[in-house]
Motif scaffolding. Sequence first.
Motif, PDB file in Angstrom:
ATOM      1  N   VAL A 171     -27.917   5.620  36.319  1.00 23.89           N
ATOM      2  CA  VAL A 171     -26.607   6.123  36.214  1.00 23.89           C
ATOM      3  C   VAL A 171     -25.760   5.658  37.261  1.00 23.89           C
ATOM      4  O   VAL A 171     -24.696   5.053  37.235  1.00 23.89           O
ATOM      5  CB  VAL A 171     -26.591   7.433  36.031  1.00 23.89           C
ATOM      6  N   LYS A 172     -26.200   5.787  38.498  1.00 23.73           N
ATOM      7  CA  LYS A 172     -25.227   5.527  39.767  1.00 23.73           C
ATOM      8  C   LYS A 172     -25.042   4.008  39.700  1.00 23.73           C
ATOM      9  O   LYS A 172     -23.938   3.478  40.192  1.00 23.73           O
ATOM     10  CB  LYS A 172     -25.774   6.146  41.094  1.00 23.73           C
ATOM     11  N   ARG A 173     -26.090   3.167  39.490  1.00 21.40           N
ATOM     12  CA  ARG A 173     -26.031   1.622  39.695  1.00 21.40           C
ATOM     13  C   ARG A 173     -24.879   1.375  38.821  1.00 21.40           C
ATOM     14  O   ARG A 173     -24.112   0.454  39.083  1.00 21.40           O
ATOM     15  CB  ARG A 173     -27.332   1.213  39.557  1.00 21.40           C
ATOM     16  N   LYS A 174     -24.934   1.811  37.379  1.00 20.70           N
ATOM     17  CA  LYS A 174     -23.936   1.461  36.587  1.00 20.70           C
ATOM     18  C   LYS A 174     -22.437   1.771  36.970  1.00 20.70           C
ATOM     19  O   LYS A 174     -21.454   1.152  36.718  1.00 20.70           O
ATOM     20  CB  LYS A 174     -24.282   1.852  35.173  1.00 20.70           C
ATOM     21  N   GLU A 175     -22.463   3.175  37.232  1.00 14.40           N
ATOM     22  CA  GLU A 175     -21.210   3.451  37.843  1.00 14.40           C
ATOM     23  C   GLU A 175     -20.477   2.784  38.919  1.00 14.40           C
ATOM     24  O   GLU A 175     -19.153   2.466  38.978  1.00 14.40           O
ATOM     25  CB  GLU A 175     -21.314   4.899  38.323  1.00 14.40           C
ATOM     26  N   LEU A 176     -21.603   2.429  39.736  1.00 13.90           N
ATOM     27  CA  LEU A 176     -20.824   1.555  41.007  1.00 13.90           C
ATOM     28  C   LEU A 176     -20.753   0.194  40.615  1.00 13.90           C
ATOM     29  O   LEU A 176     -19.602  -0.459  41.128  1.00 13.90           O
ATOM     30  CB  LEU A 176     -21.866   1.496  42.061  1.00 13.90           C
ATOM     31  N   ALA A 177     -21.326  -0.462  39.598  1.00 15.97           N
ATOM     32  CA  ALA A 177     -21.141  -1.618  39.093  1.00 15.97           C
ATOM     33  C   ALA A 177     -19.575  -1.688  38.425  1.00 15.97           C
ATOM     34  O   ALA A 177     -18.814  -2.595  38.712  1.00 15.97           O
ATOM     35  CB  ALA A 177     -22.248  -2.191  38.015  1.00 15.97           C
ATOM     36  N   GLU A 178     -19.451  -0.525  37.762  1.00 22.54           N
ATOM     37  CA  GLU A 178     -17.986  -0.538  37.211  1.00 22.54           C
ATOM     38  C   GLU A 178     -17.056  -0.396  38.342  1.00 22.54           C
ATOM     39  O   GLU A 178     -15.676  -1.132  38.009  1.00 22.54           O
ATOM     40  CB  GLU A 178     -17.866   0.600  36.045  1.00 22.54           C
ATOM     41  N   ARG A 179     -17.156   0.185  39.191  1.00 21.57           N
ATOM     42  CA  ARG A 179     -16.210   0.646  40.384  1.00 21.57           C
ATOM     43  C   ARG A 179     -15.848  -0.852  40.916  1.00 21.57           C
ATOM     44  O   ARG A 179     -14.762  -1.216  41.341  1.00 21.57           O
ATOM     45  CB  ARG A 179     -16.600   1.659  41.445  1.00 21.57           C
ATOM     46  N   GLU A 194     -10.406  -0.482  47.855  1.00 25.02           N
ATOM     47  CA  GLU A 194     -11.385   0.053  46.924  1.00 25.02           C
ATOM     48  C   GLU A 194     -12.736  -0.698  46.638  1.00 25.02           C
ATOM     49  O   GLU A 194     -13.768  -0.217  46.492  1.00 25.02           O
ATOM     50  CB  GLU A 194     -10.749   0.060  45.394  1.00 25.02           C
ATOM     51  N   TYR A 195     -12.543  -2.159  46.643  1.00 18.00           N
ATOM     52  CA  TYR A 195     -13.605  -2.951  46.718  1.00 18.00           C
ATOM     53  C   TYR A 195     -14.446  -2.655  47.958  1.00 18.00           C
ATOM     54  O   TYR A 195     -15.833  -2.598  47.744  1.00 18.00           O
ATOM     55  CB  TYR A 195     -13.143  -4.281  46.743  1.00 18.00           C
ATOM     56  N   ASP A 202     -20.576   2.107  49.419  1.00 20.27           N
ATOM     57  CA  ASP A 202     -21.302   3.070  48.410  1.00 20.27           C
ATOM     58  C   ASP A 202     -22.579   2.502  48.000  1.00 20.27           C
ATOM     59  O   ASP A 202     -23.614   3.088  47.906  1.00 20.27           O
ATOM     60  CB  ASP A 202     -20.415   3.780  47.615  1.00 20.27           C
ATOM     61  N   GLN A 203     -22.525   1.298  47.409  1.00 26.80           N
ATOM     62  CA  GLN A 203     -23.497   0.533  46.985  1.00 26.80           C
ATOM     63  C   GLN A 203     -24.610   0.438  47.925  1.00 26.80           C
ATOM     64  O   GLN A 203     -25.832   0.536  47.666  1.00 26.80           O
ATOM     65  CB  GLN A 203     -23.002  -0.887  46.343  1.00 26.80           C
ATOM     66  N   SER A 204     -24.133  -0.053  49.141  1.00 31.11           N
ATOM     67  CA  SER A 204     -25.075  -0.180  50.230  1.00 31.11           C
ATOM     68  C   SER A 204     -25.883   0.980  50.406  1.00 31.11           C
ATOM     69  O   SER A 204     -27.164   1.063  50.813  1.00 31.11           O
ATOM     70  CB  SER A 204     -24.360  -0.808  51.629  1.00 31.11           C
ATOM     71  N   PHE A 205     -25.243   2.134  50.469  1.00 33.62           N
ATOM     72  CA  PHE A 205     -26.059   3.352  50.996  1.00 33.62           C
ATOM     73  C   PHE A 205     -26.867   3.858  49.674  1.00 33.62           C
ATOM     74  O   PHE A 205     -28.042   4.287  49.963  1.00 33.62           O
ATOM     75  CB  PHE A 205     -24.944   4.687  51.123  1.00 33.62           C
TER      76      PHE A 205
END
Length: 157
Positions: A26-34, A49-50, A56-59
Amino acid sequence: MAKDEIFLTPEGLRNLELELEDLKTVKRKELAERIKLAISYGDLKENSEYHSAKNDQSFMETRIITIERMLKKAKVADNVDISSVHVGSIVILNDVEFSEKVEYKIVGPSEADVAENKISYESPLGGSLMGKSVGDIVSVNAPVGVIKYELLEIRAN
């Protein structure tokens, strides 16, 4: 306990597995979309935003690695031995000085939550209780001085 082993209760193991699954799916997909959306705004150099999404992706990726390492070293403590305190034991203690009873569950470090009376076997009190039996007195160094507890009861989870 070996240094490289991480002791968890069955509940703690389940929670880590669920968190890992959520992060990976779930979270990987959400971050990919962000990140994709933030890229569409252009000029990545000054795109807050980027940079926020990448941070957030790094964390998140660090947390995934941490959980995977913990799971590789995990040893589930599902014992029902109540002759002494182990990970997973529920203990009832009496504060010797104030004659107050307290109840704690001994858990792995990643499961500790003082609000739920779950203490780590690596904490000063948890470590002092490991291997003790009913009737034993344990002394714990605290900022206010030494606190003594009598072990009144050990229950299995």
